[in-house]
Design a protein around this motif. Structure first.
Motif, PDB file in Angstrom:
ATOM      1  N   VAL A  31       0.841  -1.196   0.000  1.00  0.00           N
ATOM      2  CA  VAL A  31       0.000   0.000   0.000  1.00  0.00           C
ATOM      3  C   VAL A  31       0.877   1.248   0.000  1.00  0.00           C
ATOM      4  O   VAL A  31       0.577   2.255  -0.647  1.00  0.00           O
ATOM      5  CB  VAL A  31      -0.952  -0.005   1.219  1.00  0.00           C
ATOM      6  CG1 VAL A  31      -1.712   1.316   1.311  1.00  0.00           C
ATOM      7  CG2 VAL A  31      -1.917  -1.174   1.130  1.00  0.00           C
ATOM      8  N   PHE A  32       1.984   1.166   0.757  1.00  0.00           N
ATOM      9  CA  PHE A  32       2.976   2.247   0.775  1.00  0.00           C
ATOM     10  C   PHE A  32       4.260   1.701   0.146  1.00  0.00           C
ATOM     11  O   PHE A  32       5.063   1.061   0.821  1.00  0.00           O
ATOM     12  CB  PHE A  32       3.248   2.719   2.211  1.00  0.00           C
ATOM     13  CG  PHE A  32       2.027   3.189   2.943  1.00  0.00           C
ATOM     14  CD1 PHE A  32       1.339   4.329   2.538  1.00  0.00           C
ATOM     15  CD2 PHE A  32       1.555   2.491   4.047  1.00  0.00           C
ATOM     16  CE1 PHE A  32       0.216   4.765   3.220  1.00  0.00           C
ATOM     17  CE2 PHE A  32       0.436   2.916   4.734  1.00  0.00           C
ATOM     18  CZ  PHE A  32      -0.246   4.055   4.319  1.00  0.00           C
ATOM     19  N   PRO A  33       4.473   1.907  -1.166  1.00  0.00           N
ATOM     20  CA  PRO A  33       5.635   1.319  -1.846  1.00  0.00           C
ATOM     21  C   PRO A  33       6.950   1.952  -1.388  1.00  0.00           C
ATOM     22  O   PRO A  33       6.979   3.018  -0.778  1.00  0.00           O
ATOM     23  CB  PRO A  33       5.366   1.647  -3.327  1.00  0.00           C
ATOM     24  CG  PRO A  33       3.927   2.044  -3.396  1.00  0.00           C
ATOM     25  CD  PRO A  33       3.597   2.640  -2.067  1.00  0.00           C
ATOM     26  N   ALA A  34       8.046   1.262  -1.720  1.00  0.00           N
ATOM     27  CA  ALA A  34       9.378   1.785  -1.418  1.00  0.00           C
ATOM     28  C   ALA A  34       9.546   3.164  -2.048  1.00  0.00           C
ATOM     29  O   ALA A  34       9.121   3.401  -3.184  1.00  0.00           O
ATOM     30  CB  ALA A  34      10.447   0.830  -1.929  1.00  0.00           C
ATOM     31  N   ASP A  35      10.140   4.076  -1.310  1.00  0.00           N
ATOM     32  CA  ASP A  35      10.441   5.450  -1.705  1.00  0.00           C
ATOM     33  C   ASP A  35       9.198   6.334  -1.823  1.00  0.00           C
ATOM     34  O   ASP A  35       9.282   7.477  -2.264  1.00  0.00           O
ATOM     35  CB  ASP A  35      11.234   5.501  -3.023  1.00  0.00           C
ATOM     36  CG  ASP A  35      11.983   6.825  -3.167  1.00  0.00           C
ATOM     37  OD1 ASP A  35      12.411   7.380  -2.128  1.00  0.00           O
ATOM     38  OD2 ASP A  35      12.112   7.315  -4.306  1.00  0.00           O
ATOM     39  N   SER A  36       8.017   5.792  -1.449  1.00  0.00           N
ATOM     40  CA  SER A  36       6.819   6.641  -1.480  1.00  0.00           C
ATOM     41  C   SER A  36       6.811   7.548  -0.260  1.00  0.00           C
ATOM     42  O   SER A  36       7.360   7.222   0.792  1.00  0.00           O
ATOM     43  CB  SER A  36       5.549   5.791  -1.513  1.00  0.00           C
ATOM     44  OG  SER A  36       5.420   5.043  -0.316  1.00  0.00           O
ATOM     45  N   ARG A  37       6.190   8.693  -0.416  1.00  0.00           N
ATOM     46  CA  ARG A  37       6.140   9.664   0.672  1.00  0.00           C
ATOM     47  C   ARG A  37       4.916   9.396   1.536  1.00  0.00           C
ATOM     48  O   ARG A  37       3.803   9.252   1.028  1.00  0.00           O
ATOM     49  CB  ARG A  37       6.088  11.074   0.102  1.00  0.00           C
ATOM     50  CG  ARG A  37       6.077  12.153   1.167  1.00  0.00           C
ATOM     51  CD  ARG A  37       6.168  13.531   0.536  1.00  0.00           C
ATOM     52  NE  ARG A  37       6.109  14.578   1.536  1.00  0.00           N
ATOM     53  CZ  ARG A  37       6.243  15.873   1.278  1.00  0.00           C
ATOM     54  NH1 ARG A  37       6.442  16.274   0.017  1.00  0.00           N
ATOM     55  NH2 ARG A  37       6.177  16.771   2.239  1.00  0.00           N
ATOM     56  N   ARG A  79       9.620   9.225   4.230  1.00  0.00           N
ATOM     57  CA  ARG A  79       9.440   8.354   3.078  1.00  0.00           C
ATOM     58  C   ARG A  79       9.745   6.911   3.466  1.00  0.00           C
ATOM     59  O   ARG A  79      10.563   6.654   4.362  1.00  0.00           O
ATOM     60  CB  ARG A  79      10.352   8.773   1.921  1.00  0.00           C
ATOM     61  CG  ARG A  79      10.290  10.234   1.567  1.00  0.00           C
ATOM     62  CD  ARG A  79      11.152  10.540   0.360  1.00  0.00           C
ATOM     63  NE  ARG A  79      10.538  10.078  -0.877  1.00  0.00           N
ATOM     64  CZ  ARG A  79       9.733  10.842  -1.629  1.00  0.00           C
ATOM     65  NH1 ARG A  79       9.453  12.088  -1.263  1.00  0.00           N
ATOM     66  NH2 ARG A  79       9.211  10.356  -2.740  1.00  0.00           N
ATOM     67  N   VAL A  80       9.105   5.979   2.769  1.00  0.00           N
ATOM     68  CA  VAL A  80       9.424   4.566   2.924  1.00  0.00           C
ATOM     69  C   VAL A  80      10.829   4.337   2.390  1.00  0.00           C
ATOM     70  O   VAL A  80      11.205   4.901   1.339  1.00  0.00           O
ATOM     71  CB  VAL A  80       8.410   3.678   2.170  1.00  0.00           C
ATOM     72  CG1 VAL A  80       8.769   2.205   2.309  1.00  0.00           C
ATOM     73  CG2 VAL A  80       6.999   3.937   2.672  1.00  0.00           C
TER      74      VAL A  80
END
Length: 479
Positions: A29-35, A75-76
């Motif tokens: 739901v919250f991908p890598a590098d997403s804010r 960020r992720v």
């Protein structure tokens, strides 16, 4: 976002938020590098303070799964699934999510506090080292060479010990059984755990005494059982209460401590024992009889156990050497129908491959010796002295400000004081003043009670402890 934290949950809100985001990261739901949402916006969406979001994000940063970058927010991690990224397991979440529940924080605090050597310990349910037969056990080790096989033993426990226990319960408690109907356990606690895990299922209704030390055990809740209470008075539980509970809730099992009950010190009246057995037979409800104290009767007379009166195999009988010989020996047993014993033995073997051979050998030697009867006689007289010390001290120090039933055996006394007194504040003040007890609400549903255990301390220490307790009461009541 549609999700909201549960304000009725015992878990702190910031931890709920951190767990929710971590699950979202794991599921994509919250991908890598997403804010992630800004602290201010997320606080507004979830209806919480910004500081709560800061704490949640701090936890995720500590786990290495999110990063804070100046000018770009939170960020992720870009390398969250990378080969060079080191992630710390969320041990807090693992601890909280385990199916076996921990003791209450208050129980853990009491256990921690009683390690203080300057504290008079009226909380721990064990014997003083001076009441344990250390000399006799040392003589056994000196005079009898240990020649037994140290490999795995019989799943139900050592055959010689089971035969000895069969003779022991016949001689001292008039219980007729055979070695095949006995399982050796690591004290009564393991016996209860095996019974709950193997013979009951989530949603089953069980009846326990109120108050009772079972009330404090998380194992019932961990197993998903519904517990219902049977009030205890000076004569034990009322059998009619059991009937009423069964009609409403279909009780599947009853847990009783008939002799010198923990924590009240009371004895279940003989007529009530007979009626409870009749109800058990009539309704087919098994009774778990926990009997750690019956041999500690100060006058030497042992009451008829439910198991000795059981002609139909309705009673599962638990006892141990923990409260009459030594708690560290870890020798307990269950007596019941062979098919039940075999089921419990199978489960025990899965957990620990059977009981340790060495303590079983020592227990067998001691139970077969003349020293055992001599030890029990001495134990009774010494516990009676401690009982006298605590009852006289309570009367002298507290007068009519405390009520209690004087025990005729065992190691526990339940005192009742003004229920308006905050028992947790009283415990805190008592520990500060150098004495520990167990608040009654840990053991039952009513306020204004406290359990004093007098088997652990010497008579002069007991007197000192009660004086300290009385002083703590005065401090928090200002009179």
């Amino acid at each position: 976002m549609d999700w909201k934290p549960d304000r009725n949950d015992e878990k702190p809100i910031y931890k709920q938020i951190a767990d929710y985001i971590e699950q979202g990261i794991s599921s994509g739901v919250f991908p890598a590098d997403s804010r992630l949402p800004s602290e201010r916006n997320l606080a507004r969406d979830l209806g919480v303070n910004r500081s709560t979001i800061v704490s949640a994000y701090d936890e995720l940063v500590a786990l290495g799964i999110v990063e804070r970058k100046k000018g770009s927010g939170t960020r992720v991690s870009t390398d969250i699934w990378g080969t060079f990224h080191k992630r710390i397991p969320n041990w807090g979440r693992y601890v909280e999510d385990g199916s076996f529940l921990p003791n209450s924080p208050l129980v853990q605090q009491i256990r921690s506090e009683v390690q203080n050597r300057d504290l008079v310990n009226l909380a721990s349910g064990e014997l003083s080292p001076r009441l344990m037969p250390n000399v006799q056990l040392s003589n056994i080790l000196s005079a009898n060479p240990f020649t037994e096989n140290l490999g795995y033993d019989h799943p139900q426990g050592n055959e010689m010990l089971r035969a000895t226990i069969s003779s022991h319960v016949k001689q001292f408690k008039n219980i007729k059984t055979n070695p095949a109907s006995i399982l050796i356990t690591s004290g009564a606690q393991q016996a209860l755990h095996l019974i709950v895990e193997c013979l009951l299922k989530p949603g089953d209704a069980v009846a326990i005494e109120d108050p009772s030390y079972c009330y404090s055990l998380p194992l019932f809740q961990s197993a998903g059982l519904r517990t219902f209470r049977l009030p205890v008075d000076k004569d034990g539980i009322n059998p009619d209460d059991l009937l009423s509970l069964h009609k409403k809730h279909r009780i599947r099992m009853v847990f009783l401590n008939p002799d010198y009950q923990n924590p009240t010190g009371t004895v279940l009246h003989l007529s009530q024992r007979k009626r409870i057995l009749d109800i058990s037979v009539e309704l087919g409800i098994p009774i778990i009889e926990d009997d750690p104290y019956s041999l500690t009767s100060y006058n030497g007379e042992v009451n008829p156990t439910l198991k000795s009166m059981d002609a139909n195999g309705n009673i599962l009988y638990i006892s141990s050497l923990s409260k009459i010989v030594a708690s560290g020996l870890r020798i307990g047993w269950i007596i019941g129908p062979e098919q039940v014993i075999q089921r419990l033995a199978d489960a025990k073997q899965q957990v620990d491959f059977g009981h340790s051979v060495f303590p079983q050998w020592i227990a067998n030697q001691f139970l077969n010796s003349a020293d055992f009867s001599d030890h029990i006689d001495r134990l009774r007289s010494q516990l009676e002295l401690r009982n006298y010390a605590i009852t006289t001290s309570l009367k002298k120090q507290m007068g009519d400000k405390i009520e209690f039933i004087t025990p005729k055996g065992g190691i526990h006394l339940l005192g009742k004081i003004d229920p308006s007194i905050d028992e947790y504040q009283l415990l805190k003040e008592s520990i500060k003043n150098g004495v520990a007890f167990v608040p009654g609400s840990i053991l039952g549903s009513k306020r204004g009670y406290m359990r004093f255990t007098f088997g652990r301390s010497e008579p002069d220490e007991i007197q000192k402890g009660i004086a300290r307790f009385a002083e703590a009461v005065k401090r928090i009541t200002n009179h």
